[in-house]
Write an enzyme that holds these catalytic residues in place. Structure first.
Site, PDB file in Angstrom:
ATOM      1  N   GLY A  72       0.782  -1.214   0.187  1.00  0.00           N
ATOM      2  CA  GLY A  72       0.076  -0.007   0.025  1.00  0.00           C
ATOM      3  C   GLY A  72       1.050   1.248   0.003  1.00  0.00           C
ATOM      4  O   GLY A  72       2.079   1.201  -0.387  1.00  0.00           O
ATOM      5  N   ASN A  99      10.551   8.533  -5.190  1.00  0.00           N
ATOM      6  CA  ASN A  99       9.198   7.981  -5.710  1.00  0.00           C
ATOM      7  C   ASN A  99       8.230   8.483  -4.769  1.00  0.00           C
ATOM      8  O   ASN A  99       8.193   8.720  -3.521  1.00  0.00           O
ATOM      9  CB  ASN A  99       9.402   6.577  -5.421  1.00  0.00           C
ATOM     10  CG  ASN A  99       8.127   5.862  -6.067  1.00  0.00           C
ATOM     11  OD1 ASN A  99       7.182   5.846  -5.212  1.00  0.00           O
ATOM     12  ND2 ASN A  99       8.233   5.362  -7.241  1.00  0.00           N
ATOM     13  N   ASN A 127       4.577   7.606  -9.099  1.00  0.00           N
ATOM     14  CA  ASN A 127       4.313   6.499  -9.183  1.00  0.00           C
ATOM     15  C   ASN A 127       2.699   6.784  -9.437  1.00  0.00           C
ATOM     16  O   ASN A 127       1.891   7.072  -8.612  1.00  0.00           O
ATOM     17  CB  ASN A 127       4.211   5.846  -7.719  1.00  0.00           C
ATOM     18  CG  ASN A 127       3.459   4.573  -7.743  1.00  0.00           C
ATOM     19  OD1 ASN A 127       2.873   3.949  -8.664  1.00  0.00           O
ATOM     20  ND2 ASN A 127       3.439   3.843  -6.567  1.00  0.00           N
ATOM     21  N   CYS A 130      -1.373   4.404  -7.975  1.00  0.00           N
ATOM     22  CA  CYS A 130      -2.042   4.725  -6.745  1.00  0.00           C
ATOM     23  C   CYS A 130      -3.500   4.780  -7.159  1.00  0.00           C
ATOM     24  O   CYS A 130      -3.860   5.565  -8.099  1.00  0.00           O
ATOM     25  CB  CYS A 130      -1.347   5.926  -6.076  1.00  0.00           C
ATOM     26  SG  CYS A 130       0.332   6.108  -5.748  1.00  0.00           S
ATOM     27  N   LYS A 166       6.036   6.746 -13.394  1.00  0.00           N
ATOM     28  CA  LYS A 166       6.315   5.330 -13.307  1.00  0.00           C
ATOM     29  C   LYS A 166       4.941   4.548 -13.900  1.00  0.00           C
ATOM     30  O   LYS A 166       4.082   4.963 -13.041  1.00  0.00           O
ATOM     31  CB  LYS A 166       6.697   4.649 -11.842  1.00  0.00           C
ATOM     32  CG  LYS A 166       7.006   3.177 -11.884  1.00  0.00           C
ATOM     33  CD  LYS A 166       7.568   2.822 -10.705  1.00  0.00           C
ATOM     34  CE  LYS A 166       7.430   1.294 -10.362  1.00  0.00           C
ATOM     35  NZ  LYS A 166       8.251   0.766  -9.172  1.00  0.00           N
ATOM     36  N   GLY A 244      11.400  -4.968 -13.646  1.00  0.00           N
ATOM     37  CA  GLY A 244      10.704  -6.156 -13.545  1.00  0.00           C
ATOM     38  C   GLY A 244      11.231  -7.336 -13.841  1.00  0.00           C
ATOM     39  O   GLY A 244      11.836  -7.931 -15.004  1.00  0.00           O
ATOM     40  N   GLY A 245      11.499  -7.857 -12.642  1.00  0.00           N
ATOM     41  CA  GLY A 245      12.166  -9.453 -12.731  1.00  0.00           C
ATOM     42  C   GLY A 245      13.771  -9.383 -13.363  1.00  0.00           C
ATOM     43  O   GLY A 245      14.160 -10.327 -13.660  1.00  0.00           O
ATOM     44  N   GLY A 266      14.525  -4.745  -8.320  1.00  0.00           N
ATOM     45  CA  GLY A 266      13.713  -4.579  -7.167  1.00  0.00           C
ATOM     46  C   GLY A 266      13.685  -5.893  -6.261  1.00  0.00           C
ATOM     47  O   GLY A 266      14.646  -6.037  -5.384  1.00  0.00           O
TER      48      GLY A 266
HETATM   49  C1  LIG Z   1       7.703  -4.676  -0.995  1.00  0.00           C
HETATM   50  C2  LIG Z   1       7.448  -4.041  -2.567  1.00  0.00           C
HETATM   51  C3  LIG Z   1       7.217  -2.494  -2.107  1.00  0.00           C
HETATM   52  C4  LIG Z   1       7.113  -1.592  -3.302  1.00  0.00           C
HETATM   53  N1  LIG Z   1       6.954  -0.470  -3.160  1.00  0.00           N
HETATM   54  C5  LIG Z   1       6.762   0.371  -3.966  1.00  0.00           C
HETATM   55  C6  LIG Z   1       6.483   1.709  -3.928  1.00  0.00           C
HETATM   56  O1  LIG Z   1       6.545   2.406  -2.972  1.00  0.00           O
HETATM   57  N2  LIG Z   1       6.413   2.590  -5.109  1.00  0.00           N
HETATM   58  C7  LIG Z   1       6.460   2.313  -6.311  1.00  0.00           C
HETATM   59  O2  LIG Z   1       6.317   2.830  -7.387  1.00  0.00           O
HETATM   60  N3  LIG Z   1       6.796   0.789  -6.659  1.00  0.00           N
HETATM   61  C8  LIG Z   1       6.941  -0.147  -5.710  1.00  0.00           C
HETATM   62  N4  LIG Z   1       7.164  -1.474  -5.693  1.00  0.00           N
HETATM   63  C9  LIG Z   1       7.228  -1.797  -6.978  1.00  0.00           C
HETATM   64  C10 LIG Z   1       8.779  -2.091  -7.447  1.00  0.00           C
HETATM   65  O3  LIG Z   1       9.368  -0.685  -7.385  1.00  0.00           O
HETATM   66  C11 LIG Z   1       8.809  -2.649  -9.115  1.00  0.00           C
HETATM   67  O4  LIG Z   1       8.387  -1.915  -9.916  1.00  0.00           O
HETATM   68  C12 LIG Z   1       8.398  -4.053  -9.045  1.00  0.00           C
HETATM   69  O5  LIG Z   1       8.693  -4.639  -7.705  1.00  0.00           O
HETATM   70  C13 LIG Z   1       8.869  -4.877 -10.186  1.00  0.00           C
HETATM   71  O6  LIG Z   1      10.170  -4.950 -10.140  1.00  0.00           O
HETATM   72  P1  LIG Z   1      10.789  -6.444  -9.567  1.00  0.00           P
HETATM   73  O7  LIG Z   1      10.221  -7.602 -10.295  1.00  0.00           O
HETATM   74  O8  LIG Z   1      12.325  -6.347  -9.838  1.00  0.00           O
HETATM   75  O9  LIG Z   1      10.758  -6.721  -8.030  1.00  0.00           O
HETATM   76  C14 LIG Z   1       7.066  -2.300  -4.625  1.00  0.00           C
HETATM   77  C15 LIG Z   1       7.612  -3.584  -4.631  1.00  0.00           C
HETATM   78  C16 LIG Z   1       7.596  -4.361  -3.516  1.00  0.00           C
HETATM   79  C17 LIG Z   1       7.992  -6.009  -3.841  1.00  0.00           C
END
Ligand SMILES: Cc1cc2nc3c(=O)[nH]c(=O)nc-3n(C[C@H](O)[C@H](O)[C@H](O)COP(=O)(O)O)c2cc1C
Length: 304
Positions: A72, A99, A127, A130, A166, A244-245, A266
Site C-alpha cells: 500500500g 518516488n 508512481n 496509486c 512510473k 520487472g524481474g 527490485g
Molecule cells: C515490497 C515492495 C514494495 C514496493 N513499493 C513500491 C513503491 O512504494 N512505489 C513504487 O512505485 N513501486 C513499488 N514497488 C514496485 C517495485 O518498485 C517494482 O516496480 C516491482 O517490484 C517490479 O520489479 P521487480 O520484479 O524487480 O521486483 C514495490 C515492490 C515491492 C516488492
C-alpha cells in the site's frame, strides 16, 4: 573501459543501474552491505504528504516465481523524508530520486512543491499506480487524461527536478498512457510497476493477502516488462527505465537492448543484496566482450 554513463532527463548517471522503489528503503540498511556510491542512482520508498501505515498484514505472499506484494502507500511522510532521510542520502556520490504517491492530484502537487529545491534531490518518480479516491479508487495511471493532469501539474510544481513517471502495466494500451506522459512534460518513464495478481490459502479458503489482490514482482514479470519497454520505446522520444524481474546482467541487458536507457532492480535485492553491483560488472564485461565502447550504442539495438 567501456562508457557506462547514461542520461535520464537532466541527470547524468555514472551507470544505468538503480534500485526499484520500495525494495531498498532509503538505502540505510543496504549501505552496511554495499557501497551506495557505485550505484547509478537511488530510488526511495514512496513518499506521501503525511505519514501513513499502508495496508494491514498479511501483505506479502510468495509464489513459485515471484512475490505478490500489497504494502500500500506506506510512507513516513514528506517532512520526515526531508528532515530524516535526505541528510543521509545526500552524502553519497549518486543521483537521488524520490518516488512519490498520492490519492488526489492535489496531494501529488503538494509533495512535488515541497520536494522542489530540496538539497541533494535530483529527480521525482511519480508512481501513478496509486488509487484515485475521487474516482472510486481507480489508479491514476489507467486513463490518459487523468495521467496527463497529474503529470502536467507536477511538472509545474517541481521545475528543478527531473520528472520521471512510473507506469502500471494494468492497462489495455500502455503506449497511449506513455504518450500522454510525454506530452505532459515527463522527462523519462519507468516501466513497469507490478501487474495485479492473487494467491489463495486452500486450507483457510482465504486470500493470502489482506487486500486480496497485490502486485506480482520478480522473475515471472520480466517478459511483461520487456514487452512494455519495447512497445513504448517505438513511440516516445524520452528515455525509459526498465524494471520487472531483473536478477542478472543478462536480464538487464535484455531490457537495454529492447529500448531501456537504465534499469531498476527490485525483488532481487531481497535475495542478494550485492546483486546490483554484480549487474553493473556484468554489463561492463558484456560491452568489453562485444567490443562496444559505449552503452548508449546498445540501447534499443534490438533487431526485429
Ligand atoms: C515490497 C515492495 C514494495 C514496493 N513499493 C513500491 C513503491 O512504494 N512505489 C513504487 O512505485 N513501486 C513499488 N514497488 C514496485 C517495485 O518498485 C517494482 O516496480 C516491482 O517490484 C517490479 O520489479 P521487480 O520484479 O524487480 O521486483 C514495490 C515492490 C515491492 C516488492
Amino acid at each position: 573501459m567501456p562508457v557506462l554513463s547514461v542520461k535520464i532527463g537532466r541527470m547524468t548517471l555514472k551507470n544505468p543501474v538503480m534500485p526499484a522503489s520500495g525494495t531498498f528503503g532509503y538505502g540505510e540498511e543496504y549501505s552496511k552491505l554495499i557501497d551506495l556510491n557505485k550505484l547509478g542512482a537511488i530510488v526511495t520508498k514512496c513518499v506521501r504528504l503525511k505519514p501513513t501505515l499502508g495496508n494491514p498484514p498479511p501483505r506479502l505472499a510468495e509464489t513459485p516465481c515471484g512475490l505478490i506484494a500489497s504494502v500500500g502507500l506506506q510512507s513516513i511522510g514528506v517532512e520526515a523524508f526531508i528532515k530524516e532521510k535526505m541528510p543521509f542520502l545526500r552524502r553519497f556520490n549518486t543521483r537521488i530520486i524520490a518516488n512519490i504517491g498520492g490519492e488526489t492530484v492535489e496531494e501529488y502537487v503538494e509533495i512535488a512543491e515541497r520536494l522542489n529545491g530540496v538539497k541533494g534531490l535530483d529527480g521525482l518518480e511519480v508512481n501513478v499506480s496509486c488509487p484515485n479516491i475521487k474516482r472510486g479508487g481507480i489508479a491514476f495511471g489507467v486513463d490518459p487524461e487523468t495521467v496527463y493532469k497529474v503529470v502536467s501539474q507536477v511538472r509545474k510544481a517541481a521545475k528543478n527536478l527531473t520528472l520521471i513517471v512510473k507506469l502500471t502495466p494494468n492497462v489495455t494500451n500502455i503506449v497511449e498512457i506513455a504518450e500522454a506522459c510525454e506530452q505532459a512534460g515527463a522527462e523519462a518513464l519507468t516501466l513497469i510497476n507490478s501487474p495485479l495478481g492473487m494467491a489463495v490459502d486452500i486450507e483457510k479458503r482465504k486470500p493470502k493477502l489482506s487486500t486480496v489482490l497485490g502486485g506480482l514482482c520478480g522473475p515471472a514479470i520480466k517478459p511483461i516488462g520487456l514487452r512494455c519497454v519495447w512497445q513504448v520505446a517505438q513511440r516516445v522520444r524520452i528515455p525509459i527505465i526498465g524494471v520487472g524481474g531483473i536478477f542478472t546482467a543478462t536480464d538487464a541487458l535484455e531490457y537495454i537492448i529492447a529500448g531501456a536507457t537504465a534499469v531498476q532492480v527490485g525483488t532481487a535485492n531481497f535475495v542478494k543484496p550485492r546483486v546490483m553491483l554484480e549487474i553493473i560488472e556484468g554489463i561492463e564485461k558484456y560491452l568489453e566482450e562485444h567490443e562496444i565502447n559505449n552503452i548508449n550504442k546498445l540501447i534499443g539495438s534490438l533487431q526485429v
